[in-house]
Design a protein around this motif. Structure first.
Motif, PDB file in Angstrom:
ATOM      1  N   ALA A 152       0.823  -1.214   0.000  1.00 30.36           N
ATOM      2  CA  ALA A 152       0.000   0.000   0.000  1.00 30.36           C
ATOM      3  C   ALA A 152       0.856   1.262   0.000  1.00 30.36           C
ATOM      4  N   LYS A 153       1.983   1.223   0.710  1.00 28.41           N
ATOM      5  CA  LYS A 153       2.837   2.431   0.771  1.00 28.41           C
ATOM      6  C   LYS A 153       3.285   2.870  -0.621  1.00 28.41           C
ATOM      7  N   HIS A 154       3.500   1.905  -1.521  1.00 29.81           N
ATOM      8  CA  HIS A 154       3.867   2.260  -2.885  1.00 29.81           C
ATOM      9  C   HIS A 154       2.663   2.732  -3.692  1.00 29.81           C
ATOM     10  N   LEU A 155       1.556   2.045  -3.527  1.00 29.40           N
ATOM     11  CA  LEU A 155       0.337   2.494  -4.229  1.00 29.40           C
ATOM     12  C   LEU A 155       0.017   3.945  -3.841  1.00 29.40           C
ATOM     13  N   LEU A 156       0.139   4.250  -2.547  1.00 28.16           N
ATOM     14  CA  LEU A 156      -0.166   5.607  -2.066  1.00 28.16           C
ATOM     15  C   LEU A 156       0.782   6.632  -2.688  1.00 28.16           C
ATOM     16  N   MET A 157       2.021   6.222  -2.918  1.00 29.83           N
ATOM     17  CA  MET A 157       3.009   7.083  -3.563  1.00 29.83           C
ATOM     18  C   MET A 157       2.571   7.409  -5.003  1.00 29.83           C
ATOM     19  N   PHE A 158       2.138   6.374  -5.729  1.00 28.06           N
ATOM     20  CA  PHE A 158       1.703   6.598  -7.111  1.00 28.06           C
ATOM     21  C   PHE A 158       0.381   7.372  -7.162  1.00 28.06           C
ATOM     22  N   TRP A 159      -0.455   7.140  -6.162  1.00 26.83           N
ATOM     23  CA  TRP A 159      -1.718   7.889  -6.066  1.00 26.83           C
ATOM     24  C   TRP A 159      -1.424   9.378  -5.856  1.00 26.83           C
ATOM     25  N   LYS A 160      -0.481   9.662  -4.959  1.00 25.14           N
ATOM     26  CA  LYS A 160      -0.099  11.053  -4.677  1.00 25.14           C
ATOM     27  C   LYS A 160       0.472  11.719  -5.932  1.00 25.14           C
ATOM     28  N   ARG A 161       1.254  10.960  -6.684  1.00 36.40           N
ATOM     29  CA  ARG A 161       1.814  11.511  -7.930  1.00 36.40           C
ATOM     30  C   ARG A 161       0.683  11.957  -8.863  1.00 36.40           C
ATOM     31  N   MET A 162      -0.376  11.129  -8.938  1.00 37.18           N
ATOM     32  CA  MET A 162      -1.532  11.475  -9.777  1.00 37.18           C
ATOM     33  C   MET A 162      -2.224  12.730  -9.256  1.00 37.18           C
ATOM     34  N   ILE A 163      -2.465  12.775  -7.932  1.00 36.03           N
ATOM     35  CA  ILE A 163      -3.127  13.931  -7.309  1.00 36.03           C
ATOM     36  C   ILE A 163      -2.323  15.207  -7.585  1.00 36.03           C
ATOM     37  N   ASP A 164      -1.012  15.053  -7.567  1.00 34.47           N
ATOM     38  CA  ASP A 164      -0.119  16.197  -7.815  1.00 34.47           C
ATOM     39  C   ASP A 164      -0.003  16.551  -9.296  1.00 34.47           C
ATOM     40  N   GLY A 165      -0.804  15.892 -10.126  1.00 33.61           N
ATOM     41  CA  GLY A 165      -0.816  16.246 -11.547  1.00 33.61           C
ATOM     42  C   GLY A 165      -0.045  15.289 -12.434  1.00 33.61           C
ATOM     43  N   GLY A 166       0.497  14.230 -11.863  1.00 32.88           N
ATOM     44  CA  GLY A 166       1.268  13.260 -12.636  1.00 32.88           C
ATOM     45  C   GLY A 166       0.387  12.239 -13.364  1.00 32.88           C
ATOM     46  N   ARG A 167       1.027  11.183 -13.881  1.00 37.40           N
ATOM     47  CA  ARG A 167       0.292  10.207 -14.688  1.00 37.40           C
ATOM     48  C   ARG A 167      -0.792   9.476 -13.888  1.00 37.40           C
ATOM     49  N   LYS A 168      -1.826   9.062 -14.617  1.00 37.16           N
ATOM     50  CA  LYS A 168      -3.001   8.455 -13.980  1.00 37.16           C
ATOM     51  C   LYS A 168      -2.897   6.936 -13.909  1.00 37.16           C
ATOM     52  N   SER A 169      -1.702   6.427 -14.077  1.00 34.51           N
ATOM     53  CA  SER A 169      -1.512   4.981 -14.000  1.00 34.51           C
ATOM     54  C   SER A 169      -0.124   4.674 -13.447  1.00 34.51           C
ATOM     55  N   ILE A 170       0.092   3.392 -13.127  1.00 33.22           N
ATOM     56  CA  ILE A 170       1.427   2.942 -12.716  1.00 33.22           C
ATOM     57  C   ILE A 170       1.980   2.152 -13.897  1.00 33.22           C
ATOM     58  N   SER A 171       3.153   2.504 -14.346  1.00 33.50           N
ATOM     59  CA  SER A 171       3.699   1.753 -15.478  1.00 33.50           C
ATOM     60  C   SER A 171       4.052   0.341 -15.017  1.00 33.50           C
ATOM     61  N   LYS A 172       4.042  -0.587 -15.971  1.00 31.18           N
ATOM     62  CA  LYS A 172       4.343  -1.968 -15.609  1.00 31.18           C
ATOM     63  C   LYS A 172       5.771  -2.075 -15.062  1.00 31.18           C
ATOM     64  N   GLU A 173       6.656  -1.275 -15.605  1.00 30.77           N
ATOM     65  CA  GLU A 173       8.048  -1.291 -15.132  1.00 30.77           C
ATOM     66  C   GLU A 173       8.110  -0.888 -13.649  1.00 30.77           C
ATOM     67  N   GLU A 174       7.308   0.141 -13.291  1.00 23.95           N
ATOM     68  CA  GLU A 174       7.273   0.567 -11.880  1.00 23.95           C
ATOM     69  C   GLU A 174       6.737  -0.545 -10.985  1.00 23.95           C
ATOM     70  N   ILE A 175       5.722  -1.242 -11.501  1.00 23.62           N
ATOM     71  CA  ILE A 175       5.162  -2.349 -10.709  1.00 23.62           C
ATOM     72  C   ILE A 175       6.192  -3.465 -10.561  1.00 23.62           C
ATOM     73  N   GLU A 176       6.936  -3.744 -11.638  1.00 17.32           N
ATOM     74  CA  GLU A 176       7.986  -4.768 -11.567  1.00 17.32           C
ATOM     75  C   GLU A 176       9.082  -4.366 -10.578  1.00 17.32           C
ATOM     76  N   ASN A 177       9.378  -3.054 -10.525  1.00 14.35           N
ATOM     77  CA  ASN A 177      10.438  -2.584  -9.638  1.00 14.35           C
ATOM     78  C   ASN A 177      10.021  -2.518  -8.168  1.00 14.35           C
ATOM     79  N   HIS A 178       8.778  -2.050  -7.912  1.00 23.25           N
ATOM     80  CA  HIS A 178       8.329  -1.863  -6.521  1.00 23.25           C
ATOM     81  C   HIS A 178       7.511  -3.046  -6.000  1.00 23.25           C
ATOM     82  N   GLY A 179       6.896  -3.790  -6.918  1.00 23.19           N
ATOM     83  CA  GLY A 179       6.033  -4.903  -6.514  1.00 23.19           C
ATOM     84  C   GLY A 179       6.773  -6.219  -6.495  1.00 23.19           C
ATOM     85  N   HIS A 180       6.026  -7.266  -6.233  1.00 29.63           N
ATOM     86  CA  HIS A 180       6.601  -8.600  -6.115  1.00 29.63           C
ATOM     87  C   HIS A 180       5.741  -9.556  -6.924  1.00 29.63           C
TER      88      HIS A 180
END
Lengths: 203, 203
Positions: A152-180
């Motif tokens: 969740a801590k990573h999802l919240l990070m990507f959510w915040k990026r969206m709220i701050d005007g960033g992309r509205k999705s998580i790239s698969k590469e980011e998921i591969e890097n931060h996820g398991h």
């Protein structure tokens, strides 16, 4: 005709329990015709019956308006509406720790759209982390049948990026890097507890 | 006409949220017209909004059979049935610990009938204790408006006595001896977390 939940998720009626023959139980990675929810429910059943963890899916929240009471048979709900859930779908206990997660899938190949999540779910995840719970999402790319556990801590990070005007999705590469990545297995099908052991030193 | 759940509990439709005036909010011990469920829900809301704990009631489990999809309006469930829950009604997290409980009330004056509980709930409570969760029941004597927290380990003891041929209820004296009286308050209404602090040294 397709029906969508308030959260935009397709409604899939729960299957009635059926006795399966060994033939039917035969397992393959492709064309199993199982939904992510079914796989997780079977995984949780495996954890429960083997004394590993007690984790359950919450029932679909429904606002009941009218109930009929036929003589000599079960009460029938004649009018009801789907309500938005205020929490995630799954929670329970593992080794004394509170476990809480949501499962989502996408047809996308290269990114996971954040519109799969909703404000109240994000808020709930923040609350669980505040109370020192173990909170994550299971993300499934349906085309490639890949499943990732993302804390969740990573999802919240990507959510915040969206709220701050960033992309509205998580790239698969980011998921591969931060996820398991969780390989699809036979029993349990989606062994997320194995990753939890690793991530939270619970082994 | 009264409808009963598969578990013998009367079905009480969830109230729609209403804005209350200060007058209406006035609190008294008697004739508040609040159900035990409403009191617990308000307590949990208090814990949630004050960052104390995140504990929620699970939705009523319903088997959905038929859904209508009117144009330009919300999907309507036209046929559905109540299902038996496989767990207790409430769970969540407090100070990192998994919390799980069931709430029941009786009109009886001198004992609490064990028929208020069901095999699958008892089994679930055993599972939660096995996984080192905090598990209990909130018992309310409606006539006297007394509420007791009884830890699951004690409920299981009285359940076993019944299975072994003993009495089918817990006497009020036993509840007074093994349980913990919770005074009805204003906010939070039923401060069970206070007892949990005391019982599990979480203060």
């Amino acid at each position: 005709m397709k029906f969508h939940y308030p959260n935009g998720k397709k409604y899939i009626p729960a299957k009635r329990e059926t006795v399966r023959t060994k033939q039917e139980k035969k397992w393959s990675y492709s064309n199993r015709g199982m939904t992510l929810e079914e796989d997780i429910n079977e995984t949780n059943e495996y954890y429960l019956t083997n004394g590993i963890a007690s984790i359950h899916k919450k029932p679909t929240p429904v606002q009941i308006v009218q109930v009929d009471y036929p003589k000599r048979s079960a009460a029938v709900i004649k009018e009801a509406y789907f309500k938005q859930a205020s929490t995630t779908d799954y929670n329970g206990i593992y080794k004394g720790r509170y476990i809480d997660f949501e499962a989502k899938e996408t047809q996308n190949l290269t990114s996971f759209p954040l519109k799969n999540f909703h404000d109240h779910q994000i808020k709930h995840m923040e609350t669980i982390l505040h109370h020192d719970g173990i909170c994550f999402v299971l993300l499934r790319f349906s085309a490639s049948e890949e499943i990732f556990l993302l804390e969740a801590k990573h999802l919240l990070m990507f959510w915040k990026r969206m709220i701050d005007g960033g992309r509205k999705s998580i790239s698969k590469e980011e998921i591969e890097n931060h996820g398991h990545s969780i390989p699809l297995g036979y029993n349990p099908r989606i062994d997320y507890i194995n990753k939890i052991d690793y991530l939270y030193y619970l082994e």
